[in-house]
Design a protein around this motif. Structure first.
Motif, short mmCIF file in Angstrom:
data_model
loop_
_atom_site.label_atom_id
_atom_site.label_comp_id
_atom_site.label_asym_id
_atom_site.label_seq_id
_atom_site.Cartn_x
_atom_site.Cartn_y
_atom_site.Cartn_z
N UNK A 112 -14.82 12.75 -0.14
CA UNK A 112 -13.46 13.45 0.52
C UNK A 112 -12.84 12.08 1.45
N UNK A 113 -11.46 11.77 0.64
CA UNK A 113 -10.78 10.90 1.02
C UNK A 113 -9.13 11.65 0.64
N UNK A 114 -8.49 10.77 2.37
CA UNK A 114 -6.84 10.94 2.53
C UNK A 114 -6.64 9.68 0.76
N UNK A 115 -5.34 10.53 0.58
CA UNK A 115 -3.91 8.36 -0.20
C UNK A 115 -3.03 9.14 -0.29
N UNK A 116 -2.63 7.73 0.55
CA UNK A 116 -0.83 7.50 1.49
C UNK A 116 -0.18 6.99 0.26
N UNK A 117 0.21 6.84 -0.62
CA UNK A 117 1.32 7.47 -1.10
C UNK A 117 2.28 7.70 -1.36
N UNK A 118 2.80 8.42 0.03
CA UNK A 118 4.30 9.06 0.33
C UNK A 118 4.08 10.12 -0.67
N UNK A 119 6.38 10.36 -1.02
CA UNK A 119 6.10 11.93 -2.28
C UNK A 119 5.13 11.16 -3.55
N UNK A 120 5.02 9.89 -3.42
CA UNK A 120 4.20 9.77 -5.24
C UNK A 120 2.54 10.43 -4.95
N UNK A 121 2.26 10.95 -3.78
CA UNK A 121 0.71 11.08 -3.64
C UNK A 121 0.09 11.60 -4.41
N UNK A 122 0.83 13.10 -5.17
CA UNK A 122 -0.38 13.85 -6.24
C UNK A 122 -0.08 12.86 -6.92
N UNK B 153 12.72 18.59 1.09
CA UNK B 153 11.79 17.09 0.17
C UNK B 153 10.39 17.49 0.78
N UNK B 154 10.00 18.18 -0.06
CA UNK B 154 8.12 17.83 1.01
C UNK B 154 7.19 17.12 0.46
N UNK B 155 7.64 16.18 -0.25
CA UNK B 155 7.42 14.62 -0.14
C UNK B 155 6.43 14.77 -0.82
N UNK B 156 4.83 14.84 -0.68
CA UNK B 156 3.16 14.07 -1.34
C UNK B 156 3.36 15.38 -2.13
N UNK B 157 3.76 17.31 -1.72
CA UNK B 157 3.45 18.13 -2.17
C UNK B 157 4.87 19.12 -2.80
N UNK B 158 5.88 17.65 -3.51
CA UNK B 158 6.98 18.64 -3.95
C UNK B 158 6.36 18.81 -5.46
N UNK B 159 5.60 17.85 -6.23
CA UNK B 159 5.21 17.89 -7.87
C UNK B 159 4.25 18.89 -7.76
N UNK B 160 2.99 18.98 -6.83
CA UNK B 160 2.39 20.18 -7.55
C UNK B 160 3.06 21.75 -6.50
#
Ligand code: UT7
Length: 336
Positions: free
Chosen positions: A106-116, A293-300
């Motif tokens: 399990x890991x977090x990924x930090x790429x801001x809005x591009x995260x997904x 703008x929901x940042x990383x959540x925006x695409x999913x």
């Protein structure tokens, strides 16, 4: 032989509380007219007191798992994209894991809005190493805790939300009949970053470059800082550019796509990306008006909503493209 990675189920969630532009204009010197004309945003959802990032992830993850027909205990890896997780450490992904009652990587990924989209690429790499893997890729942000609500140049833009996808290399379609069920092939993903441009959009409060000391007063410098005009230009240039590169790599033109889903930051950015790619407006997905703008959540969030509402139908090929702090950007081609 190249392994095919499938998206089997999707989930998305936004918290109940809505702040519309009129309410916002009672909190800061702005107006519904300014926000609508400059950004296209009409309202954003924000968390309830006590609701944290892993709570948002869980709402989406439960739906994605139900849609995929894959049980929580079958999940081998959790990749959670966020820049507004529950704690500095441990990762929000491990919190989600505990809430699901499972173990595994399990890991977090930090790429801001591009995260997904970064998360999809990392998952494809893991899948190549472990073809039996069942990977939960999630993205969630509580940016309402990261913006300075007295700074009108940023606080009007962002919203809270989450999205999730369950990935597997099994070609068997799920038979759950869930409205968020999918058997979508991730045809390819491309990611890029240019760290020299990081100063254009950042939030450094509390970390090693900007440590808190006991008794410090929280000031504006502890919240999101952004050069909006520069970010706007980079967003259009990089999303259109990487989309073109990925299309060329795959031998596609824009005519091979039924839908384009850019990162939901601003309707003017979305429109400019669509125009540069030569996509007609009716093929360009927009929901930033309702979520901000929901940042990383925006695409999913866009992917899930478009599948659930039938805007994206089986058989469609869709181009997703994203951009965020870092600066980071990426694109993915998915055949539903
Ligand atoms: O995921 C990536 C995250 N970031 C983004 O997507 C941001 C990208 N940038 C943008 O979307 C736009 O640059 C903004 C929407 C942030 C700003 O739009 P703009 O057309 O670039 O406006 P501006 O920053 O040039 O500001 C124009 C004016 C300024 O006033 P003066 O100096 O002309 O008197 C601002 O102070 O608008 C003023 N202003 C506002 N007025 C009312 C800035 N924010 C607001 C506001 N309400 N919320």
């Amino acid at each position: 032989m190249k392994l095919t990675t499938y998206i089997k189920g999707l989930g998305y969630y936004v918290p109940e509380r809505i702040i519309d532009n009129n309410e916002l204009s009672t909190m800061v010197d702005t107006s519904d007219e300014w926000i609508r004309t400059r950004t296209g945003i009409e309202q954003r959802h924000v968390v309830a007191p006590g609701q944290n990032c892993s709570d948002l992830v869980m709402e989406s993850a439960k739906k994605a798992l139900a849609a995929s027909g894959i049980k929580p205990e079958e999940i081998t890896h959790i990749i959670n994209a966020t820049v507004s997780g529950d704690d500095a450490f441990p990762s929000t992904a491990t919190r989600v894991q505990a809430k699901l009652g499972i173990t595994g990587m399990a890991l977090d990924l930090s790429a801001a809005c591009s995260g997904f989209i970064y998360g999809l690429q990392v998952a494809r790499g893991l899948m190549a190493l472990e073809p039996e893997a069942k990977i939960l890729v999630t993205a969630a942000e509580v940016l309402s805790n990261r913006v300075n609500w007295k700074d009108r140049s940023t606080c009007v833009l962002f919203g809270d939300g989450s999205g999730a996808a369950v990935l597997s290399a099994s070609p068997t379609p799920p038979a759950t009949g869930h409205p968020l069920m999918a058997n979508a092939v991730i045809e390819d993903v491309m990611c890029n970053a240019d760290g020299k441009t990081g100063h254009l959009l950042y939030c450094n409060g509390g970390c090693s470059d900007f440590p808190y000391k006991l008794g410090d007063i929280v000031g504006p410098e502890n919240f999101i800082q952004m050069n909006g005009r520069e970010i706007f230009k980079y967003a259009v240039r990089t999303m259109a550019g990487i989309s073109q590169q990925l299309m060329e790599k795959l031998g596609y033109t824009i005519n091979d796509f039924d839908m384009v889903v850019p990162h939901q930051a601003n309707t003017r950015i979305i429109q400019a990306v669509g125009d540069r790619l030569g996509a007609p407006a009716e093929k360009v997905f927009v929901n930033v008006n309702r979520y901000g703008n929901t940042s990383a959540a925006s695409i999913p969030l866009a992917m899930g909503e478009a599948v659930e509402t039938g805007v994206i139908k089986p058989g469609m090929r869709v181009l997703f493209t994203t951009f965020g702090a870092g600066l980071t950007w990426g694109a993915a081609v998915v055949k539903f």
